[in-house]
Design a protein around this motif. Structure first.
Motif, PDB file in Angstrom:
ATOM      1  N   ASP A   1      -7.142  79.887  -4.969  1.00 26.77           N
ATOM      2  CA  ASP A   1      -8.432  79.549  -5.560  1.00 26.77           C
ATOM      3  C   ASP A   1      -8.711  78.045  -5.584  1.00 26.77           C
ATOM      4  OD1 ASP A   1      -6.369  79.274  -7.432  1.00 26.77           O
ATOM      5  OD2 ASP A   1      -7.740  79.478  -9.119  1.00 26.77           O
ATOM      6  N   GLN A   2      -7.742  77.235  -5.170  1.00 27.07           N
ATOM      7  CA  GLN A   2      -7.939  75.787  -5.144  1.00 27.07           C
ATOM      8  C   GLN A   2      -8.199  75.320  -3.715  1.00 27.07           C
ATOM      9  OE1 GLN A   2      -5.169  73.418  -7.467  1.00 27.07           O
ATOM     10  NE2 GLN A   2      -4.446  75.260  -8.508  1.00 27.07           N
ATOM     11  N   ALA A   3      -9.373  74.725  -3.505  1.00 25.92           N
ATOM     12  CA  ALA A   3      -9.765  74.297  -2.166  1.00 25.92           C
ATOM     13  C   ALA A   3      -8.807  73.267  -1.586  1.00 25.92           C
ATOM     14  CB  ALA A   3     -11.186  73.728  -2.196  1.00 25.92           C
ATOM     15  N   LEU A   4      -8.313  72.355  -2.420  1.00 24.05           N
ATOM     16  CA  LEU A   4      -7.406  71.325  -1.926  1.00 24.05           C
ATOM     17  C   LEU A   4      -6.080  71.933  -1.457  1.00 24.05           C
ATOM     18  CD1 LEU A   4      -7.914  68.334  -4.399  1.00 24.05           C
ATOM     19  CD2 LEU A   4      -8.577  68.469  -1.993  1.00 24.05           C
TER      20      LEU A   4
ATOM     21  N   GLY B   1      -7.918  87.428  -4.667  1.00 26.84           N
ATOM     22  CA  GLY B   1      -7.444  88.650  -4.055  1.00 26.84           C
ATOM     23  C   GLY B   1      -8.547  89.523  -3.494  1.00 26.84           C
ATOM     24  N   ALA B   2      -9.646  89.654  -4.235  1.00 27.34           N
ATOM     25  CA  ALA B   2     -10.750  90.479  -3.765  1.00 27.34           C
ATOM     26  C   ALA B   2     -11.339  89.905  -2.485  1.00 27.34           C
ATOM     27  CB  ALA B   2     -11.824  90.586  -4.852  1.00 27.34           C
TER      28      ALA B   2
ATOM     29  N   THR C   1     -10.726  86.914 -10.789  1.00 33.70           N
ATOM     30  CA  THR C   1     -11.284  88.136 -10.189  1.00 33.70           C
ATOM     31  C   THR C   1     -10.200  89.157  -9.859  1.00 33.70           C
ATOM     32  OG1 THR C   1     -13.090  86.821  -9.242  1.00 33.70           O
ATOM     33  CG2 THR C   1     -12.829  89.092  -8.453  1.00 33.70           C
ATOM     34  N   MET C   2      -9.309  88.826  -8.919  1.00 33.40           N
ATOM     35  CA  MET C   2      -8.166  89.676  -8.599  1.00 33.40           C
ATOM     36  C   MET C   2      -6.976  88.782  -8.299  1.00 33.40           C
ATOM     37  SD  MET C   2      -7.509  92.456  -5.521  1.00 33.40           S
ATOM     38  CE  MET C   2      -8.901  93.483  -6.008  1.00 33.40           C
ATOM     39  N   ASP C   3      -5.877  88.963  -9.050  1.00 30.65           N
ATOM     40  CA  ASP C   3      -4.725  88.076  -8.858  1.00 30.65           C
ATOM     41  C   ASP C   3      -3.912  88.476  -7.638  1.00 30.65           C
ATOM     42  OD1 ASP C   3      -3.075  90.232  -9.538  1.00 30.65           O
ATOM     43  OD2 ASP C   3      -2.815  89.578 -11.611  1.00 30.65           O
ATOM     44  N   GLY C   4      -2.913  87.661  -7.321  1.00 31.83           N
ATOM     45  CA  GLY C   4      -2.122  87.883  -6.127  1.00 31.83           C
ATOM     46  C   GLY C   4      -1.273  89.132  -6.160  1.00 31.83           C
TER      47      GLY C   4
ATOM     48  N   THR D   1      -1.670  91.956  -3.411  1.00 31.37           N
ATOM     49  CA  THR D   1      -0.493  92.326  -2.616  1.00 31.37           C
ATOM     50  C   THR D   1      -0.294  93.835  -2.626  1.00 31.37           C
ATOM     51  OG1 THR D   1       0.616  90.214  -3.032  1.00 31.37           O
ATOM     52  CG2 THR D   1       2.011  92.085  -2.443  1.00 31.37           C
ATOM     53  N   ARG D   2      -0.419  94.436  -3.790  1.00 34.75           N
ATOM     54  CA  ARG D   2      -0.247  95.892  -3.904  1.00 34.75           C
ATOM     55  C   ARG D   2      -1.248  96.623  -3.007  1.00 34.75           C
ATOM     56  NH1 ARG D   2      -0.656  96.007  -8.795  1.00 34.75           N
ATOM     57  NH2 ARG D   2       1.572  96.025  -9.299  1.00 34.75           N
ATOM     58  N   ARG D   3      -2.481  96.177  -3.023  1.00 34.81           N
ATOM     59  CA  ARG D   3      -3.505  96.868  -2.227  1.00 34.81           C
ATOM     60  C   ARG D   3      -3.312  96.637  -0.733  1.00 34.81           C
ATOM     61  NH1 ARG D   3      -9.304  96.794  -5.418  1.00 34.81           N
ATOM     62  NH2 ARG D   3      -8.472  97.144  -7.524  1.00 34.81           N
TER      63      ARG D   3
END
Length: 221
Positions: free
Chosen positions: A10-13, A37-38, A60-63, A67-69
Motif C-alpha cells: 500500500d506504500q507507493a515508495l 489484496g483486493a 481493504t484486504m490484508d496480505g 494469499t489464501r484466495r
C-alpha cells in the motif's frame, strides 16, 4: 526464463523501490503493482505472474487473506506468494504460511536477498530456512488455529515418509536428515518430493505447517 513478478504494497515508495531493484535484473520482470489484496486479485485476473511479493498489513484486504484466495483459486500452476513482514508481525507471517505462502522475508533484507528469494520461490522451493521455520512454529503453532486435526492424507505416507516428514517438521535440512537416517541426501530429496505430492502441498514449509496442525509435531516437541 524470465520470472514475472507482481508487487503488492500500500506504500507507493515501497513499490517503487522494489520495482527499481527488480528492474535491474535481466531475469526478473515486474508485470504489475497492486495497492492491497483486493487490488492484487483483480490484477491477477488480467495478468500472468509467477511470484507475488505480498505485504501483510494493508487496508481493504490484508496480505494473509489475499494469499489464501490466491492459493485457493490458483492451486496448480498459479503464482507463488512471497510474504514480506516486519519484526513485529511474525504472527501475521505464520498465518500467511498457513494460508499457502511459499515463504516470507523481513522488509529490511538486503536487495540481493530479496532477489535470491524471488528466484527460489519461482523454482518451487521455500525461502524460509528450516531453523527459522522451527522457531516460528514453536512460538505460534500452539495458539493459531483450533488445535490438532486429523488429515486423511497422512495415512497415504509410508513409514519412512512419515519419519522424513517428522524430521522436516523439526527443522532439519535434507543433509541433516540424510545423516540422521543414514541415506543419501538425494534419497531424502526424493522422499520429500513424494511427501509433497501425496499431501498435495506446494513446498516443505506447508508440509511443516501440516505436521503441526495435525499434531504429528507439537510446539517445542
Amino acid at each position: 526464463m524470465t520470472v514475472r513478478v507482481v508487487i503488492v504494497d500500500d506504500q507507493a515508495l515501497v513499490r517503487a523501490g522494489f520495482r527499481m531493484v527488480l528492474g535491474s535484473q535481466p531475469d526478473l520482470e515486474v508485470v504489475g503493482e497492486a495497492i492491497d489484496g483486493a487490488d492484487a486479485l483483480r490484477l491477477l485476473a488480467r495478468v500472468e505472474a509467477d511470484v507475488v511479493v505480498m505485504d501483510v498489513r494493508m487496508p481493504t484486504m490484508d496480505g494473509v487473506e489475499a494469499t489464501r484466495r490466491i492459493c485457493q483459486e490458483r492451486p496448480a500452476g498459479g503464482p507463488r506468494v512471497l510474504v514480506l513482514t516486519t519484526f513485529d508481525t511474525e504472527a501475521d507471517a505464520f498465518a500467511a504460511l498457513q494460508a499457502g505462502a511459499s515463504g516470507f522475508l523481513l522488509k529490511n533484507v538486503p536487495p540481493e536477498e530479496l532477489l535470491a528469494a524471488i528466484r527460489v520461490v519461482a523454482r518451487g522451493d521455500s525461502v524460509v530456512a528450516p531453523s527459522i521455520t522451527r522457531r516460528l512454529l514453536d512460538r505460534f503453532a500452539g495458539r493459531l488455529g483450533p488445535g490438532p486435526a486429523e488429515d486423511p492424507r497422512i495415512d497415504q505416507l509410508t513409514e519412512r515418509e512419515r519419519e522424513i516428514l517428522l524430521l522436516v517438521a523439526q527443522g532439519l535440512s535434507n543433509a541433516e536428515i540424510a545423516a540422521r537416517v543414514h541415506v543419501a541426501e538425494a534419497t531424502v530429496k526424493t522422499h520429500v518430493g513424494r511427501i509433497l505430492a501425496k499431501l498435495q502441498l506446494r513446498d516443505r514449509v506447508q508440509a511443516v505447517v501440516l505436521a503441526y496442525e495435525t499434531g504429528l509435531v507439537t510446539p517445542g516437541g
